[in-house]
Scaffold this active site. Structure first.
Site, mmCIF file in Angstrom:
data_model
loop_
_atom_site.group_PDB
_atom_site.id
_atom_site.type_symbol
_atom_site.label_atom_id
_atom_site.label_comp_id
_atom_site.label_asym_id
_atom_site.label_seq_id
_atom_site.Cartn_x
_atom_site.Cartn_y
_atom_site.Cartn_z
ATOM 1 N N SER A 275 0.796 -1.260 -0.225
ATOM 2 C CA SER A 275 -0.022 -0.003 0.076
ATOM 3 C C SER A 275 0.895 1.369 0.048
ATOM 4 C CB SER A 275 -0.929 0.109 1.295
ATOM 5 O OG SER A 275 -1.650 -1.181 1.162
ATOM 6 N N HIS B 271 -10.435 -2.792 -3.913
ATOM 7 C CA HIS B 271 -10.251 -3.706 -5.207
ATOM 8 C C HIS B 271 -11.799 -3.745 -5.608
ATOM 9 C CE1 HIS B 271 -6.612 -4.797 -3.899
ATOM 10 N NE2 HIS B 271 -6.898 -5.630 -2.902
ATOM 11 N N THR C 285 -3.508 1.953 2.366
ATOM 12 C CA THR C 285 -3.807 3.405 2.056
ATOM 13 C C THR C 285 -5.282 3.578 2.515
ATOM 14 O OG1 THR C 285 -2.309 3.222 0.403
ATOM 15 C CG2 THR C 285 -3.512 4.960 0.366
ATOM 16 N N ALA C 286 -6.155 2.906 2.050
ATOM 17 C CA ALA C 286 -7.669 3.303 2.443
ATOM 18 C C ALA C 286 -7.953 3.233 3.806
ATOM 19 C CB ALA C 286 -8.749 1.810 2.127
#
Length: 278
Positions: A60, A151, A112-113
């Protein structure tokens, strides 16, 4: 001469499968190296990167900031969304103001989310970590009130009866005008400049081969789509294998710099990592 073993970690998802197909199928090679592909969910790869286990790996973008002393950023292979990215979803519409009081299922604390969630919701809600592909089920069954989807779930959640509460990709683009860096590929710094260049050239060649032979690479990628149809797979791959995937360029580097600067300013990252892509 003994071949060098290079373990390349990437996630078992359509966009990564598409990017790495030419390397996996032997259509592109790394001179003097034997490549072993390690397919694991991105949060598993994030954790392995923190221990510097693999020679080359996807991570990430948020995790790169934590491993930049051991890994160097590759110019090719980034996943960036322009006006799209992770989404927060629920069973029914919710105001954003209510989120700090709701349980949120996230795909891993080093994604990162998850970093974006902390940036856009300073009053952090209760979080539970759930494998990314199980988050829709966890929300539908009421084990969490809200799910943070990455995703292909970004595209498929409406078919499951889930509604968008906050689109983090749209919010980032609204605030910055830049693409959103979600994933990057890195190579271990101790391998040296020659290996760095060989890996970088091979990854760029693999991506270029896939884009030039899209139908064949897409057929391979479809096997990693967890039941999505071919058109959805094609759409998802096109979202994240784009011009910044072949090369970050000035805009891609600016997007990474902005992400790290904003996260550091808010106290979410200990330091801004070096951006010295190869």
């Amino acid at each position: 001469m003994t071949e060098r073993r290079l373990r390349i970690g990437h996630s078992p998802d359509p966009d990564d499968a598409f990017m790495f197909y030419a390397l996996a199928a032997g259509k592109v090679t790394i001179p003097g190296a034997r490549v072993d592909h390690v397919l694991e969910p991105i949060e598993t790869l994030n954790r392995r990167a923190r221990a510097a286990e693999l020679e080359v790996t996807a991570v990430s973008a948020a995790t790169y900031a934590l491993v930049a002393d051991r890994y160097r950023l590759l110019d090719a292979g980034a996943s960036m969304g322009e006006g799209y990215g992770p989404v927060l979803v629920a069973r029914e519409p919710l105001p954003v103001a209510a989120l700090p009081e709701r349980v949120v299922a996230i795909p891993g604390s080093h994604t990162t989310a998850a970093l974006l969630l902390r940036m856009y919701l300073p009053d952090e809600p209760p979080l539970i970590e759930v494998p990314f592909d199980q988050i829709p089920r966890v929300v539908l069954e009421g084990q969490a009130d809200v799910g943070l989807l990455i995703h292909e779930g970004q595209l498929t959640h409406p078919t499951l009866g889930l509604v968008t509460v906050l689109d983090l990709g749209k919010a980032w683009f609204r605030d910055t005008g830049l693409p959103l860096p979600l994933g990057v590929n890195v190579v271990r710094r101790d391998l040296g400049e020659a290996v760095h260049r060989a890996v970088a050239e091979a990854l760029r060649a693999s991506i270029a081969w896939a884009r030039a032979h899209a139908d064949e690479a897409l057929e391979h990628a479809l096997a990693f789509g967890r039941g999505i149809d071919r058109e959805t797979c094609r759409r998802f791959v096109a979202m994240y294998v784009n011009r910044w995937t072949e090369s970050l360029g000035e805009v891609g580097r600016a997007a990474l710099a902005r992400l790290y600067a904003e996260a550091h300013r808010r106290g979410l990252l200990p330091a801004v990592p070096p951006l010295d892509p190869i």
